[in-house]
Structure formats: C-alpha cells, structure tokens
Design an enzyme around this catalytic site. Structure first.
Site, short mmCIF file in Angstrom:
data_model
loop_
_atom_site.label_atom_id
_atom_site.label_comp_id
_atom_site.label_asym_id
_atom_site.label_seq_id
_atom_site.Cartn_x
_atom_site.Cartn_y
_atom_site.Cartn_z
N HIS A 105 1.22 -3.16 -6.74
CA HIS A 105 0.52 -3.61 -5.53
C HIS A 105 -0.63 -4.52 -5.95
O HIS A 105 -1.33 -4.26 -6.93
CB HIS A 105 -0.01 -2.40 -4.76
CG HIS A 105 -0.68 -2.76 -3.47
ND1 HIS A 105 -0.03 -3.41 -2.45
CD2 HIS A 105 -1.95 -2.56 -3.04
CE1 HIS A 105 -0.86 -3.60 -1.44
NE2 HIS A 105 -2.04 -3.10 -1.78
N CYS A 131 1.97 -8.64 -0.69
CA CYS A 131 0.60 -8.39 -1.15
C CYS A 131 0.21 -9.37 -2.25
O CYS A 131 -0.96 -9.72 -2.39
CB CYS A 131 0.45 -6.95 -1.62
SG CYS A 131 1.60 -6.46 -2.92
#
Length: 825
Positions: A734, A194
């Site tokens: 994230h 990510c």
C-alpha cells in the site's frame, strides 16, 4: 473435473473470496487428472485471509491474485460440495458493485461509525455494502436498542459523485458548503490506485509546480504538436486535479479522468493492478514535460565526447544542448546534471559525458541477513511448540536455519527437519541443502526435532504422520486436523505394534510399553502392511485391542473420560503426501480417529497451543542507513552488468566497463528514489532498511564534483517537502504519502481519501520510498499562520445519523469523529 461449464454461467451479483494457496493447490490437483494425486487440496481453508480465528476479520490490504481469488457463487457451491470447508470458518461473500464504467467487487465493505446524540460514548462500527438501500442501513440501529418509532430518524448519505462510497472513517461536517485548507484533499482509491494517489499528492505539494498549474501560463505553453507528447491531455488532466485539490471546496477528488488518460497513453497502467509510485512519477514527469515543452521544433544535435576538454566547458555545452530541445516547467524545476565516466577495462579508453537527470535512483546497502520466524517442535511430549525469531544468512541454506535455531534450543542441527505446514499437511519438507530464498516470510515453517539413531542399529526412515478423523464426506471418508508430525524410526521397527507404541508416546506425556497394546500381525514392510485382512478382522481387533493407558497430564491425549473397554484409540493407515489415499511412494502414514474416541481422548485445544520464546519479544535491531550513505553508493565506481555492456570506440567491441556518476548541478526540487526493490539473477526482494533522511538542511555540497562554486551559483542545501511511502512486500502493499502544505507549512498524511495532520517525528520510517527536497533559496514563506487548535482530520463524509433527542452542539458531534494519526504498514 474442470469448472469451465460452471464459469460460463457465473452469477453477477456476488463473489466469494478464496485463499490463493488452497486455490493453486486445487488447480494442480485438477490439472493432474489423478484422483490419487499427491496435490489433493483437502477442505477449503482461508485461514491465511483472516486476522484471527475469533472475529474472522479480513486482513488489511489483501491483494487479488496474490492473497485471494474471486469465484462466482455457483463455483463456490460446487467446491464446497466436493471438498467441504474447514470447521467453523465462515464463507467470505462479497457483492459486485456496478460503478460508472466498471464493475468492482467490494472486498472491504464500507465501515460506518454510528452513535446516539444522547450517548456520545456508545459508538459502534457497522459494515454496509454500497448496494444497500436505506432499509438495510436502518437495520444496525437495533444494536443500540433504539425505539425508532418514537424518534425522528434523519439519514444523510455522503456518496461520491461517481457513485462510489468512501472507505475510511468519517468526519461529520456541517450542512453548509465545505471550506477547507487548500491542498488538504484526499484522492479516492479507484481500485489499487494508491500508488497513483501517493505520487499525485507528492507532486501536488511541490510549490513551483502547483503554482504554475493554478495560474494560466500553462495554457499558453501546451504543446499539441509534439510527437513525443500526449497532445496536451496529460497536462490538462493533471491541471484539473491540481485545481480541484487546491480549491478548498472539496475534501476528496475522484481522479477517474486522470486515471483513464494515464492508461490511454501508458498501457502498463491500464486496469486496476497495483503498480509502482516511482514508475508513475517517471512517466508523469516525462509526459508533463513533453506536453508543455516550449520547444516546438526540436533540432538534431550530435552529442560530443569530452575528448580531454575541461569539465566546465563540456558541462555547459551539454546543458545548452539539452535546453535547445527541452524547455519546460519540468526542466526548470526538476532537472539537474551529472557527469558519467566510463573506462574500458582493456584499452583504458576514458569516455566522459554530461547527462541531465530528473531524479536520483540511489541504492541501499544490501543486508546479508534475514529474520525468520519458525515453530520448533520438540521430542518432549510435555513441551508445546515454541515460536522463535532467528537471524539467518539471506543467501544461506536450510541447514543454516537449523544451525541458528540450535543455539536457542541446544538441539543439534543434524537432528532437525524443516517443513512448510499448510492445511494440516506438509506442503513441503525441505532438505538441508535447499536455499532459504525459496521460503517466503508468510509460510508457516515448523522445525521438528528428531530422535538420534545410531547407524549400526539399521536403516532409518523419516516418517510423516497425519491426524485424521472420520468424515461425513463419503468420497474421501476422512478429514485432516491438528498439526502433522515427523518421526525418525528404524526400518526394523515399522510394524504396526511398534508404530502404535511410538505414536502413542509422541502424543502423550507418559510412554506406553508394547505390552499395553495388542500385537499386530502384519508388519509395515510388507506390500499391504497397513491393511487389515478384511473388515471382519479389523472390527474384531478393534473390539479386542487394548487401548493405551489413559494420559496422565495435559497433552493432546487426555484421560477426561476413561474408557470402560480397552479399545484402540486410533488405527494406522498408509497414505500419500496429501493424507488422502493409501498409495504412496514416500513414507506417509495417518492415524485415524473415530469421532467419539477423538472427542474423549484427544484435547484439540491443548494440541493447538504454542508458546513464544523470549527472543520473540526482542525486535530485530535494524541498522540505520544515512541518506548520505545511499548517495555515496550512487557515486561509487561500479562495473557494468553483462546485460548492459558499453561499446568501446577504441576496441570496437562491447566491454564491461567501469562506470562512475558524479553530481555536477542540482535542480530546484530534488527527487531521490530509494531503490528498495532489489532484483538479481537469483533473488528478488524488498529492502526494509531504515534510511535516516533529514527533514532540513540536507547538504549535498560534498557530492558536487565542482568544489569551487561561484557566488552566482545556487546553494546545495535542501529541506524535505514530501515523501511517498510503500508498505508491504515485493508484489503487493500500500502506498501513502507525507507532504508539507505550501500555504501553512504544516505536514499532512495522505492515505487515499483520508487526510490527517502529521507530526515531524512520524515522517522518517522504513516505508519511505521517494523523497522530495526543495532547495532552501527557493523556499516559500507560509502565507497562512499555523492554527492554534488541535487539528481534526480531513476525510470524506460517509454517513450522518441524527436523532431528534434534544439539542446537541455540532461541535460535540464533530469532536467524536476526529481521526487520530495512525501508522499504516
């Protein structure tokens, strides 16, 4: 016992998730080689992996080797047979998927949303493994009570080209070739990538860079001979990604080739560990520059100090020298110039240089406070544990935590003890002088109120109390349950008779007198103070001992089933800090319950309850930091650190000089990196400060060193075009991004393969990590009008289930799967 022999025969098809905390405790126990070691792990407990204990749904964004480890089936089975699993806690079994060029454990199975055409409101979510076949996919249809035999079932599987399945909510599309907005395209997460996807989405939405790669001029400028470059391979791989994302023909791109190229030339990005989006941006911008450098033969240039010359002259010379060796689209777009001034603290020599920059790494004002959540356990047996949110000094000690909690509880801090509770035992009991920095936010911290004891009464002992139940596991015989307790007792009161009475008072609402229990003969202070002379005596005492009077109010000890016979409710046993053996160097005891007695007299549900203090409902008000404040800090005079001294040409030695940076000229696209990750000698932390940055009209003129800017100079006002976000903590988290499409000027939220429309008021959050600003004189006008209809998300196809239950419009089916914008974090 080591498991090397088990690991050598590991099964390929499945793995089990195991919480890191239990696993590390088990490793310590095994490495000690002592069955009586204080680090015995107890039953396997994965509580930390679940959202709750009702659905046992995994928490989002768990990170391997930070939150969990993966073990083969045979290892899991061995560990379960040796230690058992916390009651009713499910095993988390996951399959190993054989993808092209890699094996991957699917920690989060694909979640698919199913519905009947005839009942658009009846939507269920089902999880599927990527290894499932059509028959396995067919099974969840029974949840609808469908009569499949009388219907025609059509299943379309939207698998990715590389064999992977998408991982986000679906959008059902027509069977015709996809046509979408160029640039509105997701990127598949290949496994902790990510950070890469976030960086790529931001660069993809830098108009001059994207237009350069969508054309053909980059092909003429590829530099295959640059020894500092990557033989043009990074530039070609990046160009391929950009062309796919801006083709308008795909909803999601799999950046596998690009990932391989990055790992090949930068070994730190090999594998599938989490990395930093800013670090990747730094590598990528440098790599693209060298691959596209128009200067084929770099000449040697000796840098000169200012030596009192005018700043304008020195700056122009520095920029000419920079361009003689560096000339590319990256320099054209992202490079600016700042002035660096160093002053020797000894001889006061002033050194002035002008240096190019590709991005600004600006510091954040560091908060001196920290918010902690703790559970306060009162001496009052009527009172349930209370969860508090308190503000403490970030560099404080455990006593500071007690002092802050004292204001909310009116209990003196000297009558408090702080402990980390894990798996029904004390993971650590802290002293008042220990630093708060060793306590992590994810730790379950309990603060116990202790009774006040006068010094003249005698020596005081801090007694740790565990609750145990007879277990079916023969090797250890007992299993822990409930929350442990801490008691402040006098050494002279440590007989079994006194302890039994004291513990009974602690567990129920009405104190019991010593006359209600049978006196015990062996005092706690003798060598075998908690042992019965033999099993016959123990059994005899258990039969004859009078049980404590039944509890008369809601508490862990209840009177639902009054005992017909006066028996002990529990027995007392000396244990170690693990609660597993009788050999202990510290005062730990356990009260052992017979399963029948526990069932009759101990209300486990009541004992596990807690209440929230009113301060839990008041969110901690974070002070907003203006972006301009961060830039001002960047230009503030600072003293060099000992690890990075400056060599003074006058003193002929290294000095801790003062350093000041000033902005001289600004690029077309300004990248501002917010230094959220703070590293000092004593602490490491992520700063979650809310930085308020403008979406339009960021004016940097006040930070430019040259105040008199000629009319030929570009302006210094910028508009935001992209943001890389980081959610999570120091070692995990994230990455996502917001970006403005250059063609229609609309904002989108990119979360790996999922892309949704974004409103401007959603963009400024405390997750913002890297900001991209475009100078106003270079802004492009949108080439497309903004759509009038409410937009739908752009995501990957996952699964289309269509029943021949009569005509239903495609528009109705599409509307079901519109994904609303949701905050991640």
């Amino acid at each position: 016992m080591h498991l090397r022999f088990v690991l050598s025969v590991s099964v390929l098809c499945c793995r089990f998730l195991m919480g890191c905390r239990w696993f590390h405790q088990w490793k310590l126990f095994v490495e000690s080689g002592d069955q009586n070691s204080s680090c015995f792990p107890g039953e396997i407990d994965n509580t930390e992996l679940f959202e709750d204990t009702l659905s046992y749904r995994l928490k989002e964004r768990l990170v391997e080797n930070e939150d969990f480890v993966l073990v083969p089936v045979c290892v899991w089975n061995k560990l379960v047979s040796w230690y058992g699993v916390v009651e009713e806690q499910p095993a988390v079994e996951r399959k190993v998927v054989d993808l092209p060029s890699t094996l991957k454990v699917e920690v989060y199975p694909v979640e698919i949303f199913l519905c009947l055409h005839s009942n658009m409101e009846n939507v269920i979510a089902a999880q599927f493994s990527r290894t499932n076949n059509i028959c396995k996919t067919y099974t969840p249809l029974t949840l609808f009570h469908w009569m499949v035999s009388t219907h025609t079932l059509e299943i379309k599987l939207g698998q990715n080209a590389d064999g992977t399945w998408p991982s986000s909510k679906p959008q059902v599309t027509n069977s015709v070739e996809y046509r979408g907005q160029p640039g509105v395209c997701g990127l598949t997460n290949l496994g902790n990538t990510c950070f890469m996807n976030s960086a790529l989405q931001c660069l993809s939405n830098v108009p001059p860079l994207t237009e350069y790669f969508l054309g053909t001029s980059y092909l003429k400028e590829l530099n295959f001979s640059n020894p500092l470059g990557m033989k043009g391979e990074i530039a070609e791989a990046f160009a391929d990604i950009i062309k796919q994302m801006w083709s308008g023909r795909v909803q999601c791109v799999v950046p596998r080739i690009f990932k391989m190229k990055v790992g090949h030339f930068a070994s730190q990005f090999l594998g599938y560990q989490q990395h930093d989006s800013q670090e990747l941006l730094s590598f990528l911008l440098d790599g693209l520059h060298e691959d596209l450098n128009r200067v084929k033969n770099k000449e040697y240039i000796e840098l000169r100090d200012a030596d009192g010359r005018p700043d304008q002259e020195v700056a122009e010379e520095a920029w000419r020298n920079h361009q003689r060796r560096n000339d590319s689209v990256i320099v054209d777009t992202f490079h600016g110039l700042f002035k660096s001034t160093l002053v020797c603290p000894e001889c006061h020599k002033v050194s002035v240089t002008f240096d190019p920059f590709c991005y600004l790494s600006v510091p954040l004002p560091v908060s001196t406070e920290r918010v902690m959540e703790v559970f306060f356990v009162s001496l009052d047996p009527y009172a349930k544990p209370v969860q508090h949110r308190i503000v403490v000094p970030k560099a404080g000690k455990v006593f500071d935590l007690c002092t802050a909690l004292s204001e909310a509880t009116n209990v003196p801090p000297t009558q408090m003890v702080v402990a980390d509770v894990f798996n029904h035992r004390f993971y650590k009991i802290y002293t008042a002088e220990e630093a708060l920095s060793i306590i992590l936010d994810r730790d379950d911290i309990f603060v116990y109120e202790l009774s006040a004891q006068e010094e003249e009464q005698g020596e005081v002992v801090l007694l740790a109390l565990y609750l145990r139940e007879r277990s079916s596991y023969k090797e250890y015989g007992m299993s822990l349950f409930g929350h442990p307790l801490l008691l402040n007792v006098l050494q002279s009161s440590c007989s079994q008779e006194a302890l039994y009475s004291l513990i009974l008072q602690r567990l129920q609402s009405v104190p019991h007198t010593c006359t209600e229990v049978l006196p015990f003969i062996v005092p706690l202070t003798t060598k075998n103070h908690l042992r019965r002379k033999n099993e016959e005596e123990d059994q005899e005492e258990k039969e004859e001992a009078g049980a404590a009077a039944e509890a008369r109010s809601p508490s862990p000890v209840t009177n639902k089933h009054p005992a017909k016979r006066r028996k002990q409710l529990f027995t007392i046993q000396e244990v170690n800090s693990n609660g597993t053996t009788e050999r202990a160097a510290q005062p730990y005891v356990a009260i052992d319950w017979d399963p029948d007695m526990k069932k009759r007299f101990y209300n486990e549900n009541e004992a596990e309850m807690y209440v929230k203090h009113a301060n839990m409902d008041i969110p901690h008000q974070q002070t907003k930091v203006q972006l301009q404040e961060c830039i001002e800090l960047f230009t503030t005079v600072e003293t060099l650190e000992e690890e990075n001294p400056w060599y003074c040409p006058e003193c002929k030695k290294h000095q801790l000089a003062t350093k000041k940076l000033d902005l001289w000229s600004l690029p077309e696209v300004l990248i501002i990196h917010l230094k959220r990750f703070s590293y000092t000698k004593s602490t490491r932390e992520k700063l979650d400060s809310m930085v308020d940055f403008p979406l339009r009209d960021l004016d940097l003129s006040s930070f430019l060193l040259r105040k008199s800017v000629s009319s030929s100079e570009p302006p210094s006002r910028y508009d935001l075009i992209a943001v890389s976000n980081h959610y999570g903590g120091l070692r995990d988290g994230h990455y996502t991004s917001y970006a403005q499409n250059k063609d229609n000027a609309l904002w989108y939220y990119f979360d790996d393969s999922k892309v949704t429309y974004a409103q401007e008021e959603q963009i400024v959050t405390n997750a913002a990590y890297v900001l991209f600003y475009h100078r106003q004189d270079k802004l492009r006008k949108p080439t497309l009008p903004a759509p009038s209809a409410s937009p739908a998300s752009s995501t990957q196809d996952i699964l289309i289930l269509t029943l021949a239950c009569g005509p239903k419009s495609q528009q109705l089916l599409n509307s079901l799967f519109i994904v609303p914008q949701e905050e991640t974090g």
